[in-house]
Design a protein around this motif. Sequence first.
Motif, PDB file in Angstrom:
ATOM      1  N   LYS A 130      31.037  45.768  45.872  1.00 52.80           N
ATOM      2  CA  LYS A 130      32.044  46.369  46.760  1.00 52.80           C
ATOM      3  C   LYS A 130      33.390  46.478  46.049  1.00 52.80           C
ATOM      4  O   LYS A 130      34.109  47.473  46.201  1.00 52.80           O
ATOM      5  CB  LYS A 130      32.185  45.543  48.028  1.00 52.80           C
ATOM      6  N   VAL A 131      33.727  45.454  45.285  1.00 54.23           N
ATOM      7  CA  VAL A 131      35.003  45.434  44.560  1.00 54.23           C
ATOM      8  C   VAL A 131      35.055  46.546  43.523  1.00 54.23           C
ATOM      9  O   VAL A 131      36.070  47.228  43.376  1.00 54.23           O
ATOM     10  CB  VAL A 131      35.216  44.054  43.908  1.00 54.23           C
ATOM     11  N   ASN A 132      33.969  46.735  42.795  1.00 58.60           N
ATOM     12  CA  ASN A 132      33.941  47.791  41.777  1.00 58.60           C
ATOM     13  C   ASN A 132      34.138  49.168  42.399  1.00 58.60           C
ATOM     14  O   ASN A 132      34.828  50.026  41.840  1.00 58.60           O
ATOM     15  CB  ASN A 132      32.617  47.743  41.011  1.00 58.60           C
ATOM     16  N   ALA A 133      33.515  49.393  43.549  1.00 53.85           N
ATOM     17  CA  ALA A 133      33.680  50.676  44.233  1.00 53.85           C
ATOM     18  C   ALA A 133      35.108  50.832  44.740  1.00 53.85           C
ATOM     19  O   ALA A 133      35.716  51.909  44.632  1.00 53.85           O
ATOM     20  CB  ALA A 133      32.690  50.786  45.391  1.00 53.85           C
ATOM     21  N   LEU A 134      35.669  49.748  45.294  1.00 55.61           N
ATOM     22  CA  LEU A 134      37.038  49.801  45.805  1.00 55.61           C
ATOM     23  C   LEU A 134      38.045  50.036  44.691  1.00 55.61           C
ATOM     24  O   LEU A 134      39.009  50.806  44.858  1.00 55.61           O
ATOM     25  CB  LEU A 134      37.370  48.498  46.537  1.00 55.61           C
ATOM     26  N   SER A 135      37.854  49.392  43.548  1.00 58.24           N
ATOM     27  CA  SER A 135      38.845  49.467  42.468  1.00 58.24           C
ATOM     28  C   SER A 135      39.077  50.898  42.005  1.00 58.24           C
ATOM     29  O   SER A 135      40.191  51.263  41.610  1.00 58.24           O
ATOM     30  CB  SER A 135      38.406  48.595  41.289  1.00 58.24           C
ATOM     31  N   GLU A 136      38.041  51.718  42.067  1.00 56.78           N
ATOM     32  CA  GLU A 136      38.185  53.109  41.653  1.00 56.78           C
ATOM     33  C   GLU A 136      39.006  53.926  42.637  1.00 56.78           C
ATOM     34  O   GLU A 136      39.439  55.035  42.327  1.00 56.78           O
ATOM     35  CB  GLU A 136      36.798  53.743  41.470  1.00 56.78           C
ATOM     36  N   ARG A 137      39.234  53.381  43.824  1.00 50.75           N
ATOM     37  CA  ARG A 137      40.021  54.086  44.841  1.00 50.75           C
ATOM     38  C   ARG A 137      41.442  53.558  44.958  1.00 50.75           C
ATOM     39  O   ARG A 137      42.203  54.009  45.806  1.00 50.75           O
ATOM     40  CB  ARG A 137      39.320  53.976  46.202  1.00 50.75           C
ATOM     41  N   ILE A 138      41.794  52.586  44.123  1.00 53.74           N
ATOM     42  CA  ILE A 138      43.123  51.977  44.199  1.00 53.74           C
ATOM     43  C   ILE A 138      44.120  52.780  43.369  1.00 53.74           C
ATOM     44  O   ILE A 138      43.910  53.019  42.179  1.00 53.74           O
ATOM     45  CB  ILE A 138      43.088  50.524  43.689  1.00 53.74           C
ATOM     46  N   TYR A 139      45.229  53.159  43.996  1.00 54.33           N
ATOM     47  CA  TYR A 139      46.284  53.887  43.298  1.00 54.33           C
ATOM     48  C   TYR A 139      47.642  53.300  43.660  1.00 54.33           C
ATOM     49  O   TYR A 139      47.931  53.070  44.839  1.00 54.33           O
ATOM     50  CB  TYR A 139      46.292  55.369  43.685  1.00 54.33           C
TER      51      TYR A 139
END
Length: 276
Positions: A130-139
């Motif tokens: 879940k963290v890996n997927a979320l990290s790509e959406r962090i700006y």
Amino acid sequence: MSDLFYDAAPNATRIAPPRPQPRKYPDKKPTHVYLFGTCVIDIMFPDAGFDAIRLLEREGITVHYPQEQGCCGQPAYSSGYIEQAKEVAKAQIALFENDWPVVIPSGSCAGMMRLHYKELFHDEPEVLAKVNALSERIYELGEFLLYVSKIQLKDQGQKTKIALHTSCAARREMNTHLHVRQLLDQLENVERIDHDHESECCGFGGTFSVKMADISGAMVLDKTKALKDTGVDQVVSADCGCLMNINGSLEKQNESLRGQHLATFLWLRTGGTHHE
């Protein structure tokens, strides 16, 4: 400072995260985003949060603000309290279920969520996915406005000179200093004055300023002196923790110079207003 662990907790260990790599930005501007407001903005600089929302909405983007959000977990993590940091982080991760970008008006908090969450949960595969997927959406906010929204700013303010302060964690982890400079350079009536302490820590560093108050106080005096010596009208920063520290020192020195968050500065310079 967020790259340091102090001896606050027994057996505190960590794995240093890799430096952020160049990322591929979406070809199309999204219609929905989450805003992670940060605890410091929520408590100390609410206008910065509202102005971030206003800037995004003016770009035609619907902003969602999960009311249950809180701290990103960085203070506990940086102090070595890993289990407590995990509890806080898991509560935040659960709030961003839709596949929308998560925009954060703080480079240090964005760095925590984009990079350090991966290290925090490196031994929990189910959470790590879940963290890996979320990290790509962090700006970080400036990064999002510049590269995702591709904002074009039209300056409507009077001529002014400003100095930029960039959080050391935000520089190191999110390249925030580069994003902010490019946004400010779009404003034709704003002259950015460089100073020799821009890359240096202001002394805040979260829990560092409490645990090592004397060193922190000396660092912020160096920072504020460099800012005052520029002769600028205003200071701009993209991190409210730094602003809280810098403005507090300037106020204690009875100086009129103050710092303002990037979101508020951009909003007001481009025709936005605040309503009581």
